[in-house]
Motif scaffolding. Structure first.
Motif, PDB file in Angstrom:
ATOM      1  N   VAL A 177       0.861  -1.183   0.000  1.00 25.26           N
ATOM      2  CA  VAL A 177       0.000   0.000   0.000  1.00 25.26           C
ATOM      3  C   VAL A 177       0.900   1.237   0.000  1.00 25.26           C
ATOM      4  O   VAL A 177       2.036   1.197   0.487  1.00 25.26           O
ATOM      5  CB  VAL A 177      -0.936   0.031   1.223  1.00 25.26           C
ATOM      6  CG1 VAL A 177      -1.888  -1.153   1.188  1.00 25.26           C
ATOM      7  CG2 VAL A 177      -0.161   0.059   2.539  1.00 25.26           C
ATOM      8  N   ASP A 178       0.423   2.327  -0.584  1.00 22.79           N
ATOM      9  CA  ASP A 178       1.217   3.547  -0.618  1.00 22.79           C
ATOM     10  C   ASP A 178       0.732   4.593   0.369  1.00 22.79           C
ATOM     11  O   ASP A 178       1.254   5.714   0.416  1.00 22.79           O
ATOM     12  CB  ASP A 178       1.299   4.141  -2.034  1.00 22.79           C
ATOM     13  CG  ASP A 178      -0.041   4.239  -2.733  1.00 22.79           C
ATOM     14  OD1 ASP A 178      -1.075   4.018  -2.076  1.00 22.79           O
ATOM     15  OD2 ASP A 178      -0.042   4.536  -3.937  1.00 22.79           O
ATOM     16  N   GLY A 179      -0.264   4.235   1.172  1.00 26.84           N
ATOM     17  CA  GLY A 179      -0.745   5.126   2.229  1.00 26.84           C
ATOM     18  C   GLY A 179      -1.480   4.323   3.285  1.00 26.84           C
ATOM     19  O   GLY A 179      -1.923   3.193   3.030  1.00 26.84           O
ATOM     20  N   ARG A 215      -3.493   2.837  -3.383  1.00 29.45           N
ATOM     21  CA  ARG A 215      -3.871   1.793  -2.422  1.00 29.45           C
ATOM     22  C   ARG A 215      -3.599   2.327  -1.014  1.00 29.45           C
ATOM     23  O   ARG A 215      -2.463   2.585  -0.640  1.00 29.45           O
ATOM     24  CB  ARG A 215      -3.068   0.506  -2.654  1.00 29.45           C
ATOM     25  CG  ARG A 215      -3.555  -0.298  -3.865  1.00 29.45           C
ATOM     26  CD  ARG A 215      -2.616  -1.466  -4.160  1.00 29.45           C
ATOM     27  NE  ARG A 215      -2.401  -2.350  -3.010  1.00 29.45           N
ATOM     28  CZ  ARG A 215      -3.230  -3.320  -2.641  1.00 29.45           C
ATOM     29  NH1 ARG A 215      -4.350  -3.536  -3.314  1.00 29.45           N
ATOM     30  NH2 ARG A 215      -2.930  -4.093  -1.589  1.00 29.45           N
ATOM     31  N   VAL A 216      -4.699   2.497  -0.262  1.00 24.04           N
ATOM     32  CA  VAL A 216      -4.592   3.109   1.065  1.00 24.04           C
ATOM     33  C   VAL A 216      -5.176   2.141   2.101  1.00 24.04           C
ATOM     34  O   VAL A 216      -6.351   1.759   2.016  1.00 24.04           O
ATOM     35  CB  VAL A 216      -5.346   4.455   1.121  1.00 24.04           C
ATOM     36  CG1 VAL A 216      -5.263   5.058   2.517  1.00 24.04           C
ATOM     37  CG2 VAL A 216      -4.779   5.413   0.082  1.00 24.04           C
ATOM     38  N   GLY A 256     -13.461   5.370  -4.011  1.00 20.45           N
ATOM     39  CA  GLY A 256     -13.577   4.140  -4.778  1.00 20.45           C
ATOM     40  C   GLY A 256     -13.112   2.950  -3.956  1.00 20.45           C
ATOM     41  O   GLY A 256     -12.091   3.014  -3.254  1.00 20.45           O
ATOM     42  N   ALA A 257     -13.849   1.871  -4.025  1.00 20.01           N
ATOM     43  CA  ALA A 257     -13.534   0.685  -3.226  1.00 20.01           C
ATOM     44  C   ALA A 257     -12.161   0.127  -3.547  1.00 20.01           C
ATOM     45  O   ALA A 257     -11.495  -0.456  -2.680  1.00 20.01           O
ATOM     46  CB  ALA A 257     -14.608  -0.385  -3.441  1.00 20.01           C
ATOM     47  N   GLU A 258     -11.723   0.306  -4.795  1.00 20.56           N
ATOM     48  CA  GLU A 258     -10.437  -0.267  -5.205  1.00 20.56           C
ATOM     49  C   GLU A 258      -9.245   0.412  -4.519  1.00 20.56           C
ATOM     50  O   GLU A 258      -8.149  -0.151  -4.450  1.00 20.56           O
ATOM     51  CB  GLU A 258     -10.278  -0.177  -6.719  1.00 20.56           C
ATOM     52  CG  GLU A 258     -10.095   1.228  -7.292  1.00 20.56           C
ATOM     53  CD  GLU A 258     -11.394   2.016  -7.426  1.00 20.56           C
ATOM     54  OE1 GLU A 258     -11.346   3.177  -7.881  1.00 20.56           O
ATOM     55  OE2 GLU A 258     -12.466   1.461  -7.064  1.00 20.56           O
ATOM     56  N   VAL A 259      -9.449   1.603  -3.974  1.00 31.47           N
ATOM     57  CA  VAL A 259      -8.363   2.328  -3.303  1.00 31.47           C
ATOM     58  C   VAL A 259      -8.171   1.824  -1.872  1.00 31.47           C
ATOM     59  O   VAL A 259      -7.048   1.822  -1.346  1.00 31.47           O
ATOM     60  CB  VAL A 259      -8.653   3.848  -3.299  1.00 31.47           C
ATOM     61  CG1 VAL A 259      -7.638   4.607  -2.441  1.00 31.47           C
ATOM     62  CG2 VAL A 259      -8.667   4.388  -4.723  1.00 31.47           C
ATOM     63  N   LEU A 260      -9.243   1.384  -1.242  1.00 32.54           N
ATOM     64  CA  LEU A 260      -9.215   1.066   0.187  1.00 32.54           C
ATOM     65  C   LEU A 260      -8.796  -0.375   0.425  1.00 32.54           C
ATOM     66  O   LEU A 260      -9.363  -1.312  -0.151  1.00 32.54           O
ATOM     67  CB  LEU A 260     -10.594   1.321   0.801  1.00 32.54           C
ATOM     68  CG  LEU A 260     -11.071   2.773   0.706  1.00 32.54           C
ATOM     69  CD1 LEU A 260     -12.502   2.894   1.185  1.00 32.54           C
ATOM     70  CD2 LEU A 260     -10.151   3.700   1.503  1.00 32.54           C
TER      71      LEU A 260
END
Length: 354
Positions: A15-17, A90-91, A111-115
């Motif tokens: 993840v980047d965050g 990606r968080v 967006g769900a894809e980020v979480l």
């Protein structure tokens, strides 16, 4: 160092965050002790988002973090703006803390894809205490012990459990505690069979067992201590049960060390209690880690396969609880080392008659 470890875990999770909201995790990473803030950690930035009330405090307590003032509205919108502005893909979020409505807000905005749900992303780092943390827990334990010793003269027939709890908690604050780590347990007579029998209006009576489970918090870190006393005179059966529990605890203290599983650690005490015929009356695990929270993982439990490691601080608290008769628990808090333990608890544990 803590942020470095956090970023290593983020890299492992790809993840980047990471959004950190849980108060103990927030305090551990940033040093901020206020009640309203969220953290956003990336590979090269550490941000603390809070409102006007806490800007000055956060600036002083969290020097490694850039303080971002929230403009109002939902506390999550500033995170959305920051994540969007940094184009994070990606968080991670604390899946065991973020409530459903909060997740939905972030999902709809980002967006769900980020979480990326991650359980225990900070708690895993917190399991191993550094020397400064162990010293703070030791201080919390010392305050707890001193307060208990100052309270013992009050414990006599005709005094209520609530009055004992009030005296004990008042002494903790006088001795420097921030607060208590949990509702103080004072369980006398037949109520001592209640593992979590918080103080009631019951009056102490002659011949009662009195189990006291208490813990001060010092600079955020928790102490945890249990002792069981007898008022007036002890019967042969009270002495027998007490001796079994004490023998079980001493065996566990002798056997506990880094490299064993929580299951094995639990068995040191459970085997003795079971062989004495009281296995069914020891219905909880032998112990739990402590730190910024009073109950942390891993545990000493028949169900715990995690390995106990040097630097963990853990309770050792066997008990026997007999409904309608009473119970005994004896608890120390110890720091685990490679070859054994350092006991952070010094108060006497031979059966004391009050």
């Amino acid at each position: 160092m803590r942020l470095t470890k956090m970023r290593q875990r983020m890299a492992e999770a790809k993840v980047d965050g990471a959004i950190i909201m849980e108060p103990n995790n927030r305090r551990y990473l940033s040093g901020f002790t206020g009640s309203a803030a969220n953290l956003l950690v990336t590979s090269d930035q550490a941000l603390l988002v809070t409102d006007f009330r806490y800007i000055e405090q956060a600036t002083a307590q969290a020097p490694a973090f850039k303080i971002v003032k929230s403009a109002g509205g939902t506390s999550l919108q500033p995170l959305v703006d920051l994540i969007g502005g940094m184009k994070l893909r990606r968080v991670a979020f604390e899946s065991d803390y973020l409530v459903f409505d909060g997740y939905n807000y972030l999902r709809e905005a980002l967006g769900a894809e980020v979480l990326v749900p991650l359980k225990g992303i900070v708690e895993g780092i917190r399991q191993i205490k550094d020397q400064s943390e162990i010293e703070l827990i030791h201080k919390a334990q010392s305050i707890t012990e001193q307060a208990l010793e100052k309270t013992l003269p009050l414990i006599k027939p005709g005094v209520s459990e609530r009055a004992i709890a009030l005296e004990l908690e008042t002494w903790m604050r006088r001795l420097g505690a921030d607060k208590t780590g949990f509702d103080t347990i004072i369980a006398s007579g037949q109520r001592s069979s209640l593992p979590h029998g918080v103080a009631s209006d019951k009056m102490v009576e002659q011949g009662d067992f009195v189990t006291i489970d208490c813990g001060a918090v010092y600079q955020g870190y928790c102490g945890d201590l249990t002792r069981t006393y007898v008022v007036g005179a002890a019967t042969a059966e009270q002495r027998r049960i007490y001796d079994i529990v004490l023998q079980a605890q001493m065996a566990a203290l002798d056997g506990l060390k880094a490299g064993i599983t929580g299951r094995v650690g639990d068995s040191f005490a459970r085997t003795i209690i079971t062989e004495a015929g009281h296995g069914d009356q020891f219905g909880h695990g032998l112990g739990h880690c402590v730190g910024l929270a009073i109950h942390e993982n891993p545990r000493l439990s028949p169900a715990e396969d995690a390995v106990i490691q040097a630097g963990m601080v853990i309770t050792v608290e066997p008990g026997i609880y007999i409904p309608g008769w009473g119970g005994v628990r004896i608890e120390d808090t110890v720091a685990v080392t490679e070859n054994g333990i350092t006991n952070l608890t010094t108060i006497a544990k031979d059966l004391m008659i009050l």
